[in-house]
Design a protein around this motif. Structure first.
Motif, PDB file in Angstrom:
ATOM      1  N   ALA A 131      -3.172-124.831 -70.491  1.00 20.13           N
ATOM      2  CA  ALA A 131      -2.943-123.446 -71.284  1.00 20.13           C
ATOM      3  C   ALA A 131      -1.590-122.732 -70.365  1.00 20.13           C
ATOM      4  CB  ALA A 131      -4.288-122.920 -71.364  1.00 20.13           C
ATOM      5  N   LYS A 132      -0.938-122.083 -71.106  1.00 22.09           N
ATOM      6  CA  LYS A 132      -0.076-121.416 -70.173  1.00 22.09           C
ATOM      7  C   LYS A 132      -0.485-120.061 -70.532  1.00 22.09           C
ATOM      8  CE  LYS A 132       4.921-120.680 -69.763  1.00 22.09           C
ATOM      9  NZ  LYS A 132       4.949-118.988 -69.427  1.00 22.09           N
ATOM     10  N   TYR A 133      -0.949-119.321 -69.488  1.00 20.73           N
ATOM     11  CA  TYR A 133      -1.561-117.848 -69.714  1.00 20.73           C
ATOM     12  C   TYR A 133      -0.235-116.963 -69.551  1.00 20.73           C
ATOM     13  CZ  TYR A 133      -5.696-120.478 -68.798  1.00 20.73           C
ATOM     14  OH  TYR A 133      -6.828-121.393 -68.859  1.00 20.73           O
ATOM     15  N   ASP A 134      -0.243-115.862 -70.398  1.00 21.03           N
ATOM     16  CA  ASP A 134       0.876-114.709 -70.352  1.00 21.03           C
ATOM     17  C   ASP A 134       0.162-113.693 -69.275  1.00 21.03           C
ATOM     18  OD1 ASP A 134       2.959-113.593 -70.546  1.00 21.03           O
ATOM     19  OD2 ASP A 134       2.765-113.071 -72.564  1.00 21.03           O
ATOM     20  N   ASP A 172      -2.686-121.164 -56.432  1.00 18.59           N
ATOM     21  CA  ASP A 172      -1.819-120.422 -57.375  1.00 18.59           C
ATOM     22  C   ASP A 172      -2.614-120.395 -58.561  1.00 18.59           C
ATOM     23  OD1 ASP A 172       0.774-119.895 -58.233  1.00 18.59           O
ATOM     24  OD2 ASP A 172       1.657-121.851 -57.924  1.00 18.59           O
ATOM     25  N   ALA A 173      -2.372-119.258 -59.075  1.00 18.49           N
ATOM     26  CA  ALA A 173      -3.022-118.490 -60.291  1.00 18.49           C
ATOM     27  C   ALA A 173      -2.463-117.369 -61.167  1.00 18.49           C
ATOM     28  CB  ALA A 173      -4.439-117.937 -59.657  1.00 18.49           C
ATOM     29  N   GLU A 174      -3.082-117.324 -62.400  1.00 18.33           N
ATOM     30  CA  GLU A 174      -2.329-116.244 -63.344  1.00 18.33           C
ATOM     31  C   GLU A 174      -3.418-115.405 -63.556  1.00 18.33           C
ATOM     32  OE1 GLU A 174       0.936-116.758 -64.025  1.00 18.33           O
ATOM     33  OE2 GLU A 174       1.084-115.459 -66.044  1.00 18.33           O
ATOM     34  N   ALA A 175      -3.428-113.911 -63.407  1.00 20.71           N
ATOM     35  CA  ALA A 175      -4.335-113.043 -63.591  1.00 20.71           C
ATOM     36  C   ALA A 175      -4.188-112.265 -64.867  1.00 20.71           C
ATOM     37  CB  ALA A 175      -4.436-111.983 -62.685  1.00 20.71           C
ATOM     38  N   LEU A 176      -4.932-112.273 -65.801  1.00 19.62           N
ATOM     39  CA  LEU A 176      -5.014-111.480 -66.992  1.00 19.62           C
ATOM     40  C   LEU A 176      -6.364-111.096 -67.348  1.00 19.62           C
ATOM     41  CD1 LEU A 176      -4.021-113.703 -70.203  1.00 19.62           C
ATOM     42  CD2 LEU A 176      -4.260-114.755 -67.870  1.00 19.62           C
ATOM     43  N   SER A 177      -6.273-110.140 -68.554  1.00 21.21           N
ATOM     44  CA  SER A 177      -7.759-109.678 -68.725  1.00 21.21           C
ATOM     45  C   SER A 177      -8.051-110.307 -70.208  1.00 21.21           C
ATOM     46  CB  SER A 177      -7.479-108.185 -69.185  1.00 21.21           C
ATOM     47  OG  SER A 177      -8.562-107.498 -69.772  1.00 21.21           O
ATOM     48  N   TYR A 178      -9.330-110.869 -69.802  1.00 25.81           N
ATOM     49  CA  TYR A 178      -9.610-111.826 -70.931  1.00 25.81           C
ATOM     50  C   TYR A 178     -11.217-111.215 -71.027  1.00 25.81           C
ATOM     51  CZ  TYR A 178     -11.577-116.503 -72.576  1.00 25.81           C
ATOM     52  OH  TYR A 178     -12.149-117.381 -73.378  1.00 25.81           O
ATOM     53  N   GLU A 180     -13.717-114.543 -76.543  1.00 20.12           N
ATOM     54  CA  GLU A 180     -12.721-115.248 -75.887  1.00 20.12           C
ATOM     55  C   GLU A 180     -11.228-114.708 -76.553  1.00 20.12           C
ATOM     56  OE1 GLU A 180     -13.367-119.384 -77.827  1.00 20.12           O
ATOM     57  OE2 GLU A 180     -14.780-119.524 -76.285  1.00 20.12           O
ATOM     58  N   GLU A 181     -11.118-113.415 -76.155  1.00 27.22           N
ATOM     59  CA  GLU A 181      -9.723-112.894 -76.517  1.00 27.22           C
ATOM     60  C   GLU A 181      -8.969-112.438 -75.256  1.00 27.22           C
ATOM     61  OE1 GLU A 181      -9.457-110.712 -80.631  1.00 27.22           O
ATOM     62  OE2 GLU A 181      -8.952-108.986 -78.716  1.00 27.22           O
ATOM     63  N   PHE A 182      -7.708-112.806 -75.360  1.00 30.08           N
ATOM     64  CA  PHE A 182      -6.800-112.159 -74.246  1.00 30.08           C
ATOM     65  C   PHE A 182      -6.350-110.630 -74.543  1.00 30.08           C
ATOM     66  CE2 PHE A 182      -6.773-116.886 -73.933  1.00 30.08           C
ATOM     67  CZ  PHE A 182      -7.186-117.060 -72.761  1.00 30.08           C
ATOM     68  N   ARG A 183      -6.485-109.851 -73.600  1.00 31.00           N
ATOM     69  CA  ARG A 183      -5.869-108.710 -73.894  1.00 31.00           C
ATOM     70  C   ARG A 183      -4.448-108.437 -73.565  1.00 31.00           C
ATOM     71  NH1 ARG A 183     -10.617-106.980 -71.594  1.00 31.00           N
ATOM     72  NH2 ARG A 183     -12.470-106.644 -72.898  1.00 31.00           N
ATOM     73  N   PRO A 184      -3.973-107.636 -74.405  1.00 32.11           N
ATOM     74  CA  PRO A 184      -2.212-107.589 -74.017  1.00 32.11           C
ATOM     75  C   PRO A 184      -1.963-107.214 -72.710  1.00 32.11           C
ATOM     76  CG  PRO A 184      -2.994-106.038 -75.941  1.00 32.11           C
ATOM     77  CD  PRO A 184      -3.926-106.650 -75.284  1.00 32.11           C
ATOM     78  N   PHE A 185      -0.911-108.041 -72.133  1.00 34.68           N
ATOM     79  CA  PHE A 185      -0.540-107.949 -70.818  1.00 34.68           C
ATOM     80  C   PHE A 185      -0.177-106.536 -70.423  1.00 34.68           C
ATOM     81  CE2 PHE A 185       3.106-108.567 -67.707  1.00 34.68           C
ATOM     82  CZ  PHE A 185       2.209-108.962 -66.437  1.00 34.68           C
TER      83      PHE A 185
END
Ligand code: ATP
Length: 594
Positions: A250-253, A298-304, A309-314
């Motif tokens: 998955a490409k996380y934003d 290496d990682a991507e941080a975001l609010s989830y 199962e929802e990604f919050r706006p960056f």
């Protein structure tokens, strides 16, 4: 080396915009540098006193610098202010006033590079109450011992106005030219740099023990590795062609974080290698618990939100500036860290191992849920499977996919086909957004007069020439708040003439230092005689058609992290040719201030 000699080289560098000449001046300078001082010289050329990840802030505001000039020259502050009003550059003010004062003082001892570097380092290290006064005192002492030319450059460093026009590639080329007479050692120097992100250290090792020692540079904990980046293609079939076997992630934003851990000590670095540890307390705490003594991932941080199962706006979740925001946001929108690669584990370098092996170990270390979780990954064997996953991820609100070659190593610091991105896009849009460096801007007209801002002149990065080439003017997509902020922000970066690293035939109302990166979208890329991006022998380059601003300034990107000329040409070739792409149909490019 006497600082006078370095200041003289700074002047020579300032006077040229030819990369060839810059390389000659620098290789000359490096050959005169001693083992112990080369790293300091390189940091100073970069306008720093240490590599960026060391968080050594030498920044001083104009008011403080004015006070230091007053103390050193004996002139009243009002005189300094008056000269600054006239000249607009405190470096020139220091030059003039030190010259005047010199006529009344006796001969003085000349400073070494070490001494100047040491003084600036002291400024960076001062903190706590009364630190401002102490910083001014240190700067005044340096200026007191300076010649006019030395004073000019010493003042510009803490003001972040050195502007020599030298990028990292030019420094590496010059080191190679100094030793081999040509650029043949560049790739080996670059490999060392990719692993330690410290050009001063690479140069020091090189001067001391030669290129063989540079080839032996190893990963070091808390020295960030320069990030690997994906190439882009148009379709799943192409991914199959380019990779031997593919795993789809998955490409996380979110916000890219390189995380380092040794026992209980944890540090996190942004994509531009700044230390971000302070910003992400909830992730740092969780990372301490991982069952590994020494670790780099290496990682991507975001609010989830795991439950729904929802990604919050960056943009919303990353408002973490001041200490108070950080505490508030880490509770309100705690971040999830999606870990997607492993570079180092308990004394072992994993970058040369295949992704297949790295991933296996990663799965032993990270679960598929919780604050720290491994990225979602599926091994695929057909283009249909890749397409299916792409659609699945996009329908879940993700940006797209990153296809990873199971047999490939971790390619630090480069964009290659071992990772390939496929991003969602909408009809009438480019398949990918473009990151532009702002090289100039336009005065606001009509309703925009109040902001002093009407649009930007944007450039992309030419890696071969280490220059920023104009590619478009952008006048749409800005909110009123953004225009007001940009008007103020860019005013601080104003320069009188085109920057030495900028190549543009279009003259904006104001030139600025190429510092800030913004993301834009556009309808398409066209051929254009107006812009210098990718200009061929016939004088035809590339331009964006109907560009519009998206989001805000990318603080995680350095100007060199902007989209490159090669990428623009690639995206152009991927979109297929039609009439509007023919230069003879190019109708010019209005700056649409809407
Ligand atoms: P964007 O503007 O969308 O952030 P970008 O221009 O920064 O993209 P791209 O080249 O489009 O970067 O994509 C690479 C980025 O994708 C990485 O820097 C990383 O932050 C992010 N990313 C998200 N998920 C993954 C993943 N699973 N593997 C690798 N990178 C990922």
């Amino acid at each position: 080396m006497k600082f006078e000699f370095l200041a003289d080289k700074f002047r020579e560098l300032e006077e040229t915009s030819s990369r060839l000449q810059m390389t000659d001046i620098l290789s000359d300078l490096f050959s005169e540098s001693g083992e112990g001082e080369i790293s300091k010289i390189i940091y100073l050329i970069q306008g720093q006193v240490a590599p960026p990840f060391k968080e050594m802030d030498i920044g001083l505001g104009e008011k403080f610098v004015q006070r230091a000039i007053a103390t050193a020259t004996g002139y009243p502050l009002s005189k300094i202010e008056e000269c600054f009003q006239k000249e607009g550059d405190l470096g020139s003010v220091a030059f003039d006033l030190v010259s005047e004062r010199m006529q009344t003082t006796l001969t003085k001892k000349r400073m070494d590079v070490d001494e100047v570097h040491g003084g600036l380092l002291k400024i960076a290290e001062e903190s706590g109450s009364g630190s401002e006064t102490r910083k001014i005192r240190v700067l005044a002492k340096l200026l007191n011992n300076s010649s006019p030319e030395e004073a000019k450059y010493i003042v510009r460093i803490p003001l972040d106005k050195l502007r020599l026009g030298i990028g990292d590639p030019t420094i590496m080329d010059s080191l190679s030219v100094m030793s081999a007479g040509d650029k043949s050692l560049r790739s080996k120097l670059e490999r060392g740099y990719n692993l330690c992100s410290d050009l001063g250290k690479v140069a020091e090792v090189f001067i001391k023990d030669g290129i063989e020692a540079v080839e032996k540079i190893e990963i070091e904990l808390f020295h960030p590795i320069r990030p690997a980046l994906p190439e882009r293609v148009k379709s799943a079939e192409e991914i199959m062609d380019k990779q031997s076997s593919t795993a789809v992630e998955a490409k996380y934003d979110g916000f890219r974080l390189e995380c380092h851990k040794k026992g209980d000590e944890v540090k996190m670095f942004s994509r531009r290698l700044d230390d971000m540890t302070r910003m992400f307390p909830e992730v740092v705490e969780a990372f301490k618990e991982i069952d590994a003594d020494e670790l780099i991932v290496d990682a991507e941080a975001l609010s989830y939100d795991e439950e729904i199962e929802e990604f919050r706006p960056f943009q919303e979740t990353m408002r973490r500036r001041r200490k108070y925001d950080i505490e508030k946001m880490s509770k309100k929108y705690p971040l999830t860290l999606f870990v997607f690669d492993l570079m180092y584990l308990d004394g072992e370098d994993y970058t040369n191992k295949k992704y297949r092996e790295r991933r296996k170990k990663l799965e032993e270390l990270f679960e598929d849920k919780g604050t720290l979780q491994r990225s979602e990954m599926k091994i695929t064997s057909t283009a249909e499977e890749i397409d299916k996953l792409f659609n699945e991820y996009v329908s879940r609100g993700l940006e797209g996919i990153i296809a990873k070659d199971l047999e490939a190593p971790y390619e630090a610091g480069s964009r290659g086909f071992q990772w390939i991105k496929l991003k969602r896009s909408y009809k009438g849009e480019l398949d990918d957004t473009i990151d532009l460096v702002i090289i100039g801007y336009y005065r606001g007209r009509g309703s925009r007069t109040q902001f002093g801002f009407g649009g930007i002149l944007g450039a992309v990065y030419d890696e071969d020439e280490d220059k920023f080439k104009s590619v478009t003017r952008v006048g749409s997509g800005f909110t009123e708040e953004q225009m007001e902020k940009l008007g103020k922000l860019l005013k601080e970066k104003l320069i009188e003439k085109k920057h030495a690293r900028v190549d543009s035939e279009i003259e904006p109302d104001h030139w600025v230092e190429p510092k800030h990166v913004v993301t834009v979208n556009a309808d398409e890329i066209t051929r254009s005689p107006k812009h210098t991006c990718g200009k061929d022998e016939e004088g035809v380059g590339y331009a964006l058609r109907f560009p519009r601003m998206e989001g805000w300034i990318r603080e995680d990107k350095k100007p060199e992290d902007a989209t490159t000329v090669k990428e623009i040409i690639k995206i152009y070739s991927m979109q297929g040719k039609d009439d509007s792409s023919d230069p003879s149909n190019f109708k010019g490019e209005p700056l649409n201030q809407t």
